[in-house]
Design an enzyme around this catalytic site. Structure first.
Site, PDB file in Angstrom:
ATOM      1  N   SER A 140       0.855  -1.201   0.000  1.00  0.00           N
ATOM      2  CA  SER A 140       0.000   0.000   0.000  1.00  0.00           C
ATOM      3  C   SER A 140       0.879   1.236   0.000  1.00  0.00           C
ATOM      4  CB  SER A 140      -0.902   0.029   1.237  1.00  0.00           C
ATOM      5  OG  SER A 140      -1.532   1.306   1.361  1.00  0.00           O
ATOM      6  N   TYR A 153      -0.582  -0.299  10.603  1.00  0.00           N
ATOM      7  CA  TYR A 153      -0.929  -0.774   9.261  1.00  0.00           C
ATOM      8  C   TYR A 153       0.148  -0.374   8.253  1.00  0.00           C
ATOM      9  CZ  TYR A 153      -3.350  -1.151   4.788  1.00  0.00           C
ATOM     10  OH  TYR A 153      -3.676  -1.448   3.490  1.00  0.00           O
TER      11      TYR A 153
HETATM   12  N1  NDP Z   1      -8.785  -1.138  -0.551  1.00  0.00           N
HETATM   13  C1  NDP Z   1      -7.770  -0.286  -0.415  1.00  0.00           C
HETATM   14  O1  NDP Z   1      -7.950   0.953  -0.338  1.00  0.00           O
HETATM   15  C2  NDP Z   1      -6.387  -0.796  -0.335  1.00  0.00           C
HETATM   16  C3  NDP Z   1      -6.121  -2.133  -0.045  1.00  0.00           C
HETATM   17  N2  NDP Z   1      -4.826  -2.559   0.063  1.00  0.00           N
HETATM   18  C4  NDP Z   1      -4.511  -3.949   0.372  1.00  0.00           C
HETATM   19  O2  NDP Z   1      -5.174  -4.783  -0.547  1.00  0.00           O
HETATM   20  C5  NDP Z   1      -5.348  -6.081   0.028  1.00  0.00           C
HETATM   21  C6  NDP Z   1      -6.771  -6.539  -0.197  1.00  0.00           C
HETATM   22  O3  NDP Z   1      -7.594  -5.685   0.526  1.00  0.00           O
HETATM   23  P1  NDP Z   1      -9.068  -5.278   0.037  1.00  0.00           P
HETATM   24  O4  NDP Z   1      -9.485  -6.129  -1.089  1.00  0.00           O
HETATM   25  O5  NDP Z   1      -9.109  -3.793  -0.080  1.00  0.00           O
HETATM   26  O6  NDP Z   1      -9.868  -5.658   1.356  1.00  0.00           O
HETATM   27  P2  NDP Z   1     -11.200  -6.496   1.603  1.00  0.00           P
HETATM   28  O7  NDP Z   1     -11.472  -6.321   3.064  1.00  0.00           O
HETATM   29  O8  NDP Z   1     -12.223  -6.145   0.604  1.00  0.00           O
HETATM   30  O9  NDP Z   1     -10.743  -8.003   1.316  1.00  0.00           O
HETATM   31  C7  NDP Z   1      -9.849  -8.614   2.196  1.00  0.00           C
HETATM   32  C8  NDP Z   1      -9.779 -10.075   1.821  1.00  0.00           C
HETATM   33  O10 NDP Z   1      -8.899 -10.725   2.724  1.00  0.00           O
HETATM   34  C9  NDP Z   1      -9.572 -11.777   3.391  1.00  0.00           C
HETATM   35  N3  NDP Z   1      -9.142 -11.866   4.784  1.00  0.00           N
HETATM   36  C10 NDP Z   1      -9.240 -10.903   5.723  1.00  0.00           C
HETATM   37  N4  NDP Z   1      -8.747 -11.358   6.892  1.00  0.00           N
HETATM   38  C11 NDP Z   1      -8.337 -12.638   6.667  1.00  0.00           C
HETATM   39  C12 NDP Z   1      -7.759 -13.643   7.472  1.00  0.00           C
HETATM   40  N5  NDP Z   1      -7.515 -13.433   8.768  1.00  0.00           N
HETATM   41  N6  NDP Z   1      -7.468 -14.836   6.915  1.00  0.00           N
HETATM   42  C13 NDP Z   1      -7.721 -15.052   5.599  1.00  0.00           C
HETATM   43  N7  NDP Z   1      -8.265 -14.139   4.772  1.00  0.00           N
HETATM   44  C14 NDP Z   1      -8.575 -12.952   5.319  1.00  0.00           C
HETATM   45  C15 NDP Z   1     -11.065 -11.430   3.288  1.00  0.00           C
HETATM   46  O11 NDP Z   1     -11.846 -12.579   3.244  1.00  0.00           O
HETATM   47  P3  NDP Z   1     -12.557 -13.262   4.524  1.00  0.00           P
HETATM   48  O12 NDP Z   1     -13.140 -12.162   5.353  1.00  0.00           O
HETATM   49  O13 NDP Z   1     -13.555 -14.167   3.879  1.00  0.00           O
HETATM   50  O14 NDP Z   1     -11.470 -14.003   5.236  1.00  0.00           O
HETATM   51  C16 NDP Z   1     -11.114 -10.763   1.925  1.00  0.00           C
HETATM   52  O15 NDP Z   1     -11.219 -11.738   0.928  1.00  0.00           O
HETATM   53  C17 NDP Z   1      -4.963  -5.927   1.498  1.00  0.00           C
HETATM   54  O16 NDP Z   1      -3.664  -6.438   1.701  1.00  0.00           O
HETATM   55  C18 NDP Z   1      -4.968  -4.422   1.718  1.00  0.00           C
HETATM   56  O17 NDP Z   1      -4.099  -4.018   2.757  1.00  0.00           O
HETATM   57  C19 NDP Z   1      -3.765  -1.700  -0.142  1.00  0.00           C
HETATM   58  C20 NDP Z   1      -3.996  -0.384  -0.436  1.00  0.00           C
HETATM   59  C21 NDP Z   1      -5.323   0.155  -0.574  1.00  0.00           C
HETATM   60  C1  AKB Z   2      -5.852   2.559   4.706  1.00  0.00           C
HETATM   61  C2  AKB Z   2      -6.476   1.368   4.217  1.00  0.00           C
HETATM   62  O1  AKB Z   2      -7.132   0.652   4.952  1.00  0.00           O
HETATM   63  C3  AKB Z   2      -6.310   0.984   2.799  1.00  0.00           C
HETATM   64  N1  AKB Z   2      -6.281  -0.460   2.780  1.00  0.00           N
HETATM   65  C4  AKB Z   2      -5.023   1.534   2.243  1.00  0.00           C
HETATM   66  O2  AKB Z   2      -4.011   0.811   2.298  1.00  0.00           O
HETATM   67  O3  AKB Z   2      -5.052   2.657   1.741  1.00  0.00           O
END
Ligand code: NDP
Ligand code: AKB
Length: 262
Positions: A140, A153
């Site tokens: 991120s 984070y």
């Molecule tokens: N959205 C954003 O703004 C940004 C996201 N990111 C990164 O992108 C990645 C994906 O995030 P994003 O799609 O946005 O988030 P979501 O919350 O939409 O999806 C997260 C996914 O991870 C799974 N997950 C969460 N906790 C666990 C766990 N303990 N064990 C196994 N699976 C888990 C969830 O499934 P389930 O709950 O079924 O386990 C879900 O499929 C992350 O690493 C996030 O930090 C980075 C920058 C920006």
């Molecule tokens: C701050 C957030 O939760 C987001 N996943 C990000 O990385 O920007």
């Protein structure tokens, strides 16, 4: 069992991971989808089997649960169809450092760092031995910015970016591609988990656009892909400044500015 290339995607039940699943299925790859919510995983798998005809396995796992994580590691070690790992699962928690419960912090660190490095470690020897394979780690831009006030984070994401750059240097010569993807705000459910109404934000990218851009970087074999960054030169300047610092810190004596107590 087919011998087609397979992609294991963590966090594939929704958001960025589910979108990666869609895109790789449409590229003809078989899939292994990992998350905790089996119902949602099954919905993604069923849709993609129907729409694309690829083989989709689901593997329910909580990546902060050692037994579950070990099962995913074993799948990565043993399923030789898997030649791409999308280390995507990650989370965030609300509040400032002093407000955050340390057990929640511990789980966040375990998910965003320990699981990422253990899964990469599960495939790296096999990929290196084969002279091919790809590891995509979802970091991120927050990992570049302590100023954003998401200290834990952001620290986990700095870990992911650093790890990816280090593994790219170690594994690249062995034929293994390692990519760090640094999204900025992207419209997924993570914001709700972070205590933020994503609709209150500006400059939020749609998840399909994010993943499609990340895949352009993947196809170019870019080591660090920052989909929202218009000028790649800014990242290159940042890296050059870092490289310039390194020779300056290899010193036998403390810097003059630290020699006097004043
Ligand atoms: N959205 C954003 O703004 C940004 C996201 N990111 C990164 O992108 C990645 C994906 O995030 P994003 O799609 O946005 O988030 P979501 O919350 O939409 O999806 C997260 C996914 O991870 C799974 N997950 C969460 N906790 C666990 C766990 N303990 N064990 C196994 N699976 C888990 C969830 O499934 P389930 O709950 O079924 O386990 C879900 O499929 C992350 O690493 C996030 O930090 C980075 C920058 C920006
Ligand atoms: C701050 C957030 O939760 C987001 N996943 C990000 O990385 O920007």
């Amino acid at each position: 069992m087919s011998n087609k290339s397979a992609v294991l995607i963590t966090g594939a039940s929704t958001g960025i991971g589910a979108t990666y699943a869609d895109r790789f299925a449409r590229r003809g790859h078989d899939l292994v989808l990992v998350a905790r919510n089996e119902k949602r995983l099954d919905e993604v798998a069923t849709r993609l089997r129907t729409e694309t005809g690829v083989t989709v396995d689901i593997l329910r796992a909580g990546l902060t649960e050692p037994v579950d994580l070990a099962a995913v590691e074993a799948r990565l070690r043993e399923d030789r169809r898997i030649d791409i790992l999308i280390n995507n699962a990650g989370g965030n928690i609300p509040g400032s450092f002093v407000e955050q419960n340390i057990d929640d912090v511990d789980r966040l660190v375990a998910l965003n760092t320990t699981a990422v490095v253990r899964l990469a470690s599960a495939v790296a020897p096999r990929f290196a031995g084969a002279g091919k394979g790809a590891i995509v780690n979802i970091s991120s831009v927050v990992g570049l910015a302590p100023e954003l006030g998401m200290s834990v984070y952001g620290a986990t994401k700095a870990f992911v970016t650093f790890l990816s750059q280090g593994l790219a240097l170690e594994l690249g010569p062995k034929g293994v591609y390692v990519q760090a993807v640094l999204p900025a705000a992207t419209r997924t459910e993570i914001w709700g988990h972070s205590g933020v109404d994503v609709n209150s934000l500006t400059g939020v990218m749609e998840v399909g656009e994010l993943v499609d851009a990340a895949l352009v970087g993947f196809d170019r074999r870019e080591p660090v892909t920052i989909p929202p960054l218009p000028d790649a030169g800014q990242w290159e300047t940042y890296q050059a400044a870092r490289h310039a610092l390194l020779p300056s810190v290899q010193q036998e004596h403390a810097a003059e500015r630290y020699r006097s107590a004043a």
